[in-house]
Design a protein around this motif. Structure first.
Motif, PDB file in Angstrom:
ATOM      1  N   THR A  56     -11.243 -44.689 -18.810  1.00 12.54           N
ATOM      2  CA  THR A  56     -10.003 -45.059 -18.059  1.00 12.54           C
ATOM      3  C   THR A  56      -9.971 -45.736 -16.677  1.00 12.54           C
ATOM      4  O   THR A  56     -11.122 -45.573 -16.010  1.00 12.54           O
ATOM      5  CB  THR A  56      -9.079 -43.889 -17.923  1.00 12.54           C
ATOM      6  N   THR A  57      -8.868 -46.631 -16.500  1.00 12.23           N
ATOM      7  CA  THR A  57      -8.928 -47.041 -15.049  1.00 12.23           C
ATOM      8  C   THR A  57      -9.145 -46.360 -14.011  1.00 12.23           C
ATOM      9  O   THR A  57      -9.835 -46.681 -12.882  1.00 12.23           O
ATOM     10  CB  THR A  57      -7.872 -48.039 -14.901  1.00 12.23           C
ATOM     11  N   ASN A  58      -8.690 -45.013 -14.128  1.00 14.88           N
ATOM     12  CA  ASN A  58      -8.849 -44.023 -12.867  1.00 14.88           C
ATOM     13  C   ASN A  58     -10.030 -43.235 -12.813  1.00 14.88           C
ATOM     14  O   ASN A  58     -10.214 -42.418 -11.887  1.00 14.88           O
ATOM     15  CB  ASN A  58      -7.535 -42.976 -12.782  1.00 14.88           C
ATOM     16  N   ASN A  59     -10.998 -43.267 -13.989  1.00 16.09           N
ATOM     17  CA  ASN A  59     -12.250 -42.647 -13.956  1.00 16.09           C
ATOM     18  C   ASN A  59     -13.495 -43.379 -13.342  1.00 16.09           C
ATOM     19  O   ASN A  59     -14.237 -43.793 -14.000  1.00 16.09           O
ATOM     20  CB  ASN A  59     -12.412 -42.266 -15.422  1.00 16.09           C
ATOM     21  N   ILE A  77     -10.153 -54.887 -19.826  1.00 21.28           N
ATOM     22  CA  ILE A  77      -9.179 -54.008 -19.708  1.00 21.28           C
ATOM     23  C   ILE A  77      -8.124 -54.031 -20.468  1.00 21.28           C
ATOM     24  O   ILE A  77      -7.687 -55.195 -20.652  1.00 21.28           O
ATOM     25  CB  ILE A  77      -8.667 -53.815 -18.157  1.00 21.28           C
ATOM     26  N   SER A  78      -8.042 -53.011 -21.285  1.00 19.67           N
ATOM     27  CA  SER A  78      -6.887 -52.974 -22.565  1.00 19.67           C
ATOM     28  C   SER A  78      -5.335 -53.628 -21.965  1.00 19.67           C
ATOM     29  O   SER A  78      -5.247 -53.141 -20.610  1.00 19.67           O
ATOM     30  CB  SER A  78      -6.793 -51.906 -23.174  1.00 19.67           C
ATOM     31  N   ASP A  79      -4.704 -53.819 -22.467  1.00 22.65           N
ATOM     32  CA  ASP A  79      -3.169 -54.214 -22.166  1.00 22.65           C
ATOM     33  C   ASP A  79      -2.352 -53.075 -22.123  1.00 22.65           C
ATOM     34  O   ASP A  79      -1.291 -53.132 -21.471  1.00 22.65           O
ATOM     35  CB  ASP A  79      -2.687 -55.469 -22.954  1.00 22.65           C
ATOM     36  N   ILE A 103     -10.900 -49.347 -19.915  1.00 25.42           N
ATOM     37  CA  ILE A 103     -11.892 -50.316 -19.573  1.00 25.42           C
ATOM     38  C   ILE A 103     -12.976 -50.257 -20.654  1.00 25.42           C
ATOM     39  O   ILE A 103     -13.387 -49.256 -21.004  1.00 25.42           O
ATOM     40  CB  ILE A 103     -12.538 -50.069 -18.225  1.00 25.42           C
ATOM     41  N   ASN A 104     -13.069 -51.430 -21.284  1.00 20.15           N
ATOM     42  CA  ASN A 104     -14.177 -51.481 -22.271  1.00 20.15           C
ATOM     43  C   ASN A 104     -15.367 -51.814 -21.802  1.00 20.15           C
ATOM     44  O   ASN A 104     -15.542 -53.041 -21.173  1.00 20.15           O
ATOM     45  CB  ASN A 104     -13.694 -52.394 -23.390  1.00 20.15           C
TER      46      ASN A 104
END
Length: 171
Positions: A129-132, A149-151, A164-165
């Protein structure tokens, strides 16, 4: 701290159950809960049997991260292995008492070395995740490339995040 990666075995069931139970609240801060049923030993054991069966069929590899005393400090998984494409998907978690000590980074390095030597996969996919931020650092430190980053936004524990991939390719 010396670490080892050991494939999941039924003999580790009690210690793994205690590890999961002891870290339940901590894990649920960053990943969706597994549900209360998971924390009943008979249910846990049935799920563990399914994982070991999956491992025996080469669909996934489940590892326990252990310290020098053979205590479980975390888990690392390579799941959804596609033999034809030589790909797999990474997942991991480190117990609260061991977080922030570089264990995930070192264990991931061990995993990538092992899959490279064994030729299990040539590419490992991961997402966080974007916050991790800690997980992002672990992946990037081990040579994972940030793809996108996924939509889609998900709401978890009162926070809106996206995934985030990443991918890692064997050299």
């Amino acid at each position: 701290m010396n670490l080892s990666l050991e494939k999941l075995r039924i003999e580790d069931s009690r210690a793994l159950f205690e590890f999961e139970l002891n870290n339940k609240t901590y894990f649920e801060k960053t990943v969706p809960p597994r549900g209360d049923e998971y924390y009943h030993f008979d249910v846990f054991l049935n799920q563990l049997d399914s994982l070991i069966d999956e491992q025996n069929h080469g669909i996934s590899n489940f590892y326990l991260i252990k310290d020098i005393n053979h205590s479980i400090v975390g888990r690392m998984n390579l799941v959804d292995i596609e033999k034809a494409q030589a790909t797999g998907h990474l997942g991991y978690r480190v117990g609260q008492l061991y977080a922030g000590k570089g264990i995930a980074s070192r264990a991931l390095k061990l995993l990538l070395e092992q899959v490279s030597e064994e030729g299990i996969v040539k590419q490992v996919k991961a997402k966080t995740t974007t916050n991790n931020i800690a997980s992002q650092r672990v992946l990037e430190k081990n040579g994972f490339e940030r793809l996108d980053i996924s939509d889609d936004t998900i709401h978890f524990n009162g926070v809106s995040v996206r995934f985030i991939n990443y991918k890692w390719t064997a050299k």
